[in-house]
Design a protein around this motif. Structure first.
Motif, PDB file in Angstrom:
ATOM      1  N   GLY A 304       0.793  -1.219   0.000  1.00 24.39           N
ATOM      2  CA  GLY A 304       0.000   0.000   0.000  1.00 24.39           C
ATOM      3  C   GLY A 304       0.823   1.267   0.000  1.00 24.39           C
ATOM      4  O   GLY A 304       0.591   2.186  -0.787  1.00 24.39           O
ATOM      5  N   LEU A 305       1.830   1.334   0.888  1.00 24.66           N
ATOM      6  CA  LEU A 305       2.586   2.571   1.098  1.00 24.66           C
ATOM      7  C   LEU A 305       3.956   2.584   0.426  1.00 24.66           C
ATOM      8  O   LEU A 305       4.620   3.624   0.436  1.00 24.66           O
ATOM      9  N   MET A 433       1.702   9.666   3.223  1.00 24.00           N
ATOM     10  CA  MET A 433       0.590   8.720   3.287  1.00 24.00           C
ATOM     11  C   MET A 433       0.501   8.105   4.685  1.00 24.00           C
ATOM     12  O   MET A 433      -0.592   7.918   5.228  1.00 24.00           O
ATOM     13  N   LEU A 434       1.656   7.805   5.270  1.00 23.54           N
ATOM     14  CA  LEU A 434       1.663   7.270   6.633  1.00 23.54           C
ATOM     15  C   LEU A 434       1.147   8.314   7.620  1.00 23.54           C
ATOM     16  O   LEU A 434       0.400   7.978   8.550  1.00 23.54           O
ATOM     17  N   ALA A 435       1.537   9.576   7.426  1.00 23.27           N
ATOM     18  CA  ALA A 435       1.058  10.641   8.309  1.00 23.27           C
ATOM     19  C   ALA A 435      -0.458  10.776   8.220  1.00 23.27           C
ATOM     20  O   ALA A 435      -1.149  10.951   9.238  1.00 23.27           O
ATOM     21  N   GLY A 461      -6.895   7.562  -2.412  1.00 22.48           N
ATOM     22  CA  GLY A 461      -7.724   6.362  -2.445  1.00 22.48           C
ATOM     23  C   GLY A 461      -7.079   5.200  -1.721  1.00 22.48           C
ATOM     24  O   GLY A 461      -7.759   4.426  -1.024  1.00 22.48           O
ATOM     25  N   ILE A 462      -5.755   5.066  -1.863  1.00 21.13           N
ATOM     26  CA  ILE A 462      -5.032   3.990  -1.185  1.00 21.13           C
ATOM     27  C   ILE A 462      -5.123   4.140   0.324  1.00 21.13           C
ATOM     28  O   ILE A 462      -5.457   3.194   1.051  1.00 21.13           O
ATOM     29  N   VAL A 463      -4.825   5.349   0.834  1.00 21.16           N
ATOM     30  CA  VAL A 463      -4.830   5.541   2.289  1.00 21.16           C
ATOM     31  C   VAL A 463      -6.243   5.379   2.841  1.00 21.16           C
ATOM     32  O   VAL A 463      -6.431   4.798   3.921  1.00 21.16           O
ATOM     33  N   LEU A 464      -7.236   5.884   2.136  1.00 23.94           N
ATOM     34  CA  LEU A 464      -8.617   5.682   2.588  1.00 23.94           C
ATOM     35  C   LEU A 464      -8.936   4.193   2.694  1.00 23.94           C
ATOM     36  O   LEU A 464      -9.581   3.757   3.652  1.00 23.94           O
ATOM     37  N   ALA A 465      -8.475   3.410   1.728  1.00 21.58           N
ATOM     38  CA  ALA A 465      -8.708   1.965   1.792  1.00 21.58           C
ATOM     39  C   ALA A 465      -8.037   1.356   3.008  1.00 21.58           C
ATOM     40  O   ALA A 465      -8.600   0.466   3.669  1.00 21.58           O
ATOM     41  N   LEU A 466      -6.827   1.814   3.327  1.00 24.10           N
ATOM     42  CA  LEU A 466      -6.137   1.299   4.514  1.00 24.10           C
ATOM     43  C   LEU A 466      -6.864   1.684   5.790  1.00 24.10           C
ATOM     44  O   LEU A 466      -6.689   1.037   6.832  1.00 24.10           O
ATOM     45  N   ALA A 502      -3.364  -0.783  -6.138  1.00 20.92           N
ATOM     46  CA  ALA A 502      -4.806  -0.629  -6.310  1.00 20.92           C
ATOM     47  C   ALA A 502      -5.521  -1.970  -6.159  1.00 20.92           C
ATOM     48  O   ALA A 502      -6.564  -2.069  -5.495  1.00 20.92           O
ATOM     49  N   VAL A 503      -4.979  -3.014  -6.775  1.00 20.56           N
ATOM     50  CA  VAL A 503      -5.577  -4.353  -6.649  1.00 20.56           C
ATOM     51  C   VAL A 503      -5.605  -4.779  -5.185  1.00 20.56           C
ATOM     52  O   VAL A 503      -6.632  -5.269  -4.681  1.00 20.56           O
ATOM     53  N   TYR A 504      -4.483  -4.590  -4.490  1.00 16.77           N
ATOM     54  CA  TYR A 504      -4.432  -4.970  -3.081  1.00 16.77           C
ATOM     55  C   TYR A 504      -5.489  -4.222  -2.274  1.00 16.77           C
ATOM     56  O   TYR A 504      -6.202  -4.821  -1.452  1.00 16.77           O
ATOM     57  N   CYS A 505      -5.610  -2.913  -2.514  1.00 17.27           N
ATOM     58  CA  CYS A 505      -6.558  -2.101  -1.738  1.00 17.27           C
ATOM     59  C   CYS A 505      -8.007  -2.456  -2.050  1.00 17.27           C
ATOM     60  O   CYS A 505      -8.871  -2.382  -1.165  1.00 17.27           O
ATOM     61  N   LEU A 506      -8.304  -2.839  -3.287  1.00 15.08           N
ATOM     62  CA  LEU A 506      -9.656  -3.299  -3.588  1.00 15.08           C
ATOM     63  C   LEU A 506      -9.980  -4.553  -2.785  1.00 15.08           C
ATOM     64  O   LEU A 506     -11.108  -4.718  -2.293  1.00 15.08           O
ATOM     65  N   GLY A 507      -9.026  -5.437  -2.643  1.00 18.15           N
ATOM     66  CA  GLY A 507      -9.230  -6.594  -1.783  1.00 18.15           C
ATOM     67  C   GLY A 507      -9.354  -6.212  -0.330  1.00 18.15           C
ATOM     68  O   GLY A 507     -10.129  -6.808   0.428  1.00 18.15           O
ATOM     69  N   ARG A 508      -8.588  -5.211   0.062  1.00 16.44           N
ATOM     70  CA  ARG A 508      -8.640  -4.706   1.447  1.00 16.44           C
ATOM     71  C   ARG A 508     -10.042  -4.202   1.783  1.00 16.44           C
ATOM     72  O   ARG A 508     -10.532  -4.360   2.903  1.00 16.44           O
TER      73      ARG A 508
END
Length: 639
Positions: A304-305, A433-435, A461-466, A502-508
């Motif tokens: 993700g990050l 993104m971590l912050a 979008g990635i951080v929101l998914a996390l 993106a694929v990982y976050c969709l699964g997340r």
């Protein structure tokens, strides 16, 4: 009750005993004189304690005296620096071959001289075969050499075997490897050679696969196979091969169930310790390319990050060295009470040496004050830890940049929203993104989805998914469909392709709406080989690229199935119709060994079974036919 404990078929067995005759008694017995144990033994002996060291090889120092004689990461400070200086001085005095790092033979001599100077006892070529326990204490051990079998007792014991051998014999609870299949970090086999251009001894190491090192047959086969790896077959003309190291580089083994356990999640969330013995320093140096099979926490960090190489300081407390169940033993080095994700961090040689020094200081205080190890007061040892720099607050930096070699400007952890936005728009967005993740900056991230900057939109979008927020779902879908090849430059290596993130976050997020796009990608998997790509340490070949996408797509799909019961049969059946075709194959290489491909087909199928809890022969049948409706789900394994 006194018991005799020993290992049989990998399990601790015991019988009751009335009495044991010991030939000698020590203050401390150190089992294992490797990177951590050698420092602990010398430190305790220098403090005046009667010490016995049991070492299965014929020299002290372990990896540092035989295999990897140059530091990678780890924090500075501690008595190991004095010993390093002694090695350097002796190297200059005698006519010995120079080495990349420190001369391993000289290091062995230095450690031998130090033990002799302080009056410690050592048994080389010796192994512990039994443990004598009484209530919550180890009373003594039985060790074996080529000539004798000996019973000795001690007040305190140190397990510095790197594989928790003493703790295993004593029957303590141990943990090993990742949750999916129990596998640990890839091991390395190290070739030693003389470089005529550099005029010194050097080494090169390749990741050589994973193994269960507690299994003698598997261990032996892995050593033989890795020694004969084709990578070592054609050395350069200016290199003369000296041989293979007497110790292979095993990055991870058993860890104890300690009074406290350190987890990666705690550290990522910013854990602060009030009683650190020292701070370890490294990146989360997981060498596997099977990232899709790792934990969600590690995938968040790496996939993700793209923070694989970011340096993190981790506070180590005495409670992570003291196992539950026995009050007079400390486990040091890479087998402390850690989760699998953080084990790749705390294993650095500098930090293992610090663990030896720190354990010696704790034990010294316990012996002098007649205390249990757990009852040693931090106020009594803090100044002793600081004396030689083992404990140094300069090492408590939290997070530090470790950029690609061609980037000269370091990245800093942003403090304000404007700094976060600026960095998230850049090619090095990881710290920002971590912050945003740590600060739960949901409003800021949702605004970022509307930005004209592509980096800001997708990174938001990635951080929101996390953060388990699906607001950026559609943006992630577009990046996944595109197989977006953009790669951030946050880390020195293992930066993740945006499409993979993106694929990982969709699964997340595991939304039903993601199924169709992910399944279409899986159907198209054979076309991935033709994508344009740039090779690096993580994706070293087209087969690596293909495997990464397929594995993460499958992970994402089984997450959707696992969280949406009404879609489980549809999703699982669809996966199996593709993954269980006779002509379906996926391969990947190992780090620094890109030409040696490993068939991951069975491992991927095994992962599906594990995630969905499918059973044996029913599972295999359903997998091949796609008829999944009546398949039992009991979580049993199959061969």
């Amino acid at each position: 009750m006194r018991t005799l404990n020993w290992l049989a078929d990998g399990e601790s067995k015991m019988i009751e005993l009335n009495e044991v005759i010991y030939v000698d008694k020590f203050d401390v017995i150190v089992v294992g004189a490797g990177t951590a144990g050698s420092i602990a033994a010398v430190k305790l002996a220098s403090l005046g304690h009667k010490v016995l060291v049991i070492e299965k090889k014929s020299f002290m120092g372990g990896i540092y005296s035989s295999t990897m004689f140059q530091y990678y990461r780890g924090s500075i400070g501690g008595i190991y620096e004095k010993f390093d200086a002694m090695v350097e001085k002796m190297q200059d005095k005698y006519q010995v071959s120079k080495a990349f790092g420190s001369q391993p033979m000289i290091r062995r001599v230095v450690y031998d001289k130090l033990l002799e100077q302080y009056g410690a006892n050592i048994e080389f070529n010796a192994v512990v075969v039994s443990v004598y326990k009484q209530d919550q204490r180890i009373e003594g051990i039985q060790y074996l050499t080529c000539k004798k079998k000996v019973n000795v007792e001690a007040k305190v014991f140190i397990d510095a075997t790197a594989d928790a051998s003493l703790c295993r014999i004593a029957g303590l609870t141990l943990h090993k490897g990742r949750e999916f299949d129990g596998l640990c970090q890839p091991f390395s086999n190290v070739r030693l050679y003389y470089d005529f251009l550099e005029d010194r001894i050097e080494f090169n190491n390749i990741d050589a696969g994973t193994m269960k090192q507690e299994n003698p047959e598997e261990y032996s086969k892995s050593v033989i196979d890795s020694t004969n790896n084709s990578v070592y077959s054609n050395p350069q003309e200016h290199q003369f091969t000296l041989g293979m190291s007497p110790i292979i580089g095993i990055r991870e083994g058993f860890s104890i169930d300690g009074l406290k356990k350190i987890t990666m999640k705690e550290i990522v969330d910013g854990y602060i310790s009030k009683e650190p013995l020292y701070y370890s320093s490294a990146n989360f140096d997981n060498h596997t390319k099977e990232m899709a099979f790792e934990s969600e926490q590690l995938c968040d960090w790496v996939v993700g990050l793209s923070m694989w190489s970011a340096l993190v300081s981790v506070p180590i407390e005495k409670e992570v060295m003291i196992p539950k169940g026995i009050e007079n033993i400390m486990a040091i080095g890479r087998m402390m009470s850690l989760d699998h994700d953080i084990a790749s961090h705390t294993r650095m040689m500098r930090d293992c040496q610090k663990s030896g020094e720190a354990s010696a200081i704790v034990i010294d205080s316990a012996l002098r004050n007649d205390l249990k190890l757990a009852d040693v007061k931090y106020s009594q040892i803090k100044s002793l830890l600081e004396k030689d720099g083992c404990l140094n607050e300069e090492n408590n930096y939290g997070l530090k940049d470790n950029p690609p070699p061609d980037i000269n400007t370091p990245m800093w952890f942003p403090e304000t929203d404007s700094e976060i936005v600026k960095a998230m728009k850049s090619d090095r967005p990881g710290f920002a993104m971590l912050a945003a993740y740590r600060g739960r900056k949901t409003r800021l991230l949702k605004e970022g989805l509307q930005s004209n900057n592509q980096n800001m939109r997708v990174n938001s979008g990635i951080v929101l998914a996390l953060l388990d927020d699906n607001t950026g779902h559609d943006i992630l879908v577009q990046a996944a469909k595109k197989r977006d090849s953009y790669k951030p430059m946050t880390s020195k290596s293992y930066n993740m392709l945006r499409g993979l993130s993106a694929v990982y976050c969709l699964g997340r997020l595991h939304q039903k709406e993601s199924y169709s796009v992910l399944y279409r990608l899986l159907q198209e998997h054979e076309s991935f080989i033709d994508d344009e790509m740039e090779f690096d340490k993580f994706i070293g070949s087209r087969q690596d690229y293909h495997f990464q996408y397929v594995a993460h797509i499958v992970r994402a799909l089984v997450n959707i199935a696992d969280h949406n019961e009404d879609m489980k049969d549809k999703v699982t059946g669809g996966i199996h119709q593709i993954v269980y075709r006779d002509d379906f194959k996926v391969y990947t290489s190992l780090k620094s060994n890109r030409n040696d491909l490993h068939d991951m087909t069975f491992k991927l199928r095994e992962f599906i079974q594990w995630k969905l809890g499918l059973q044996g022969s029913d599972y295999v049948k359903a997998a091949k036919t796609g008829e999944i409706d009546n398949c039992s789900r009991k979580g049993e394994s199959y061969d």
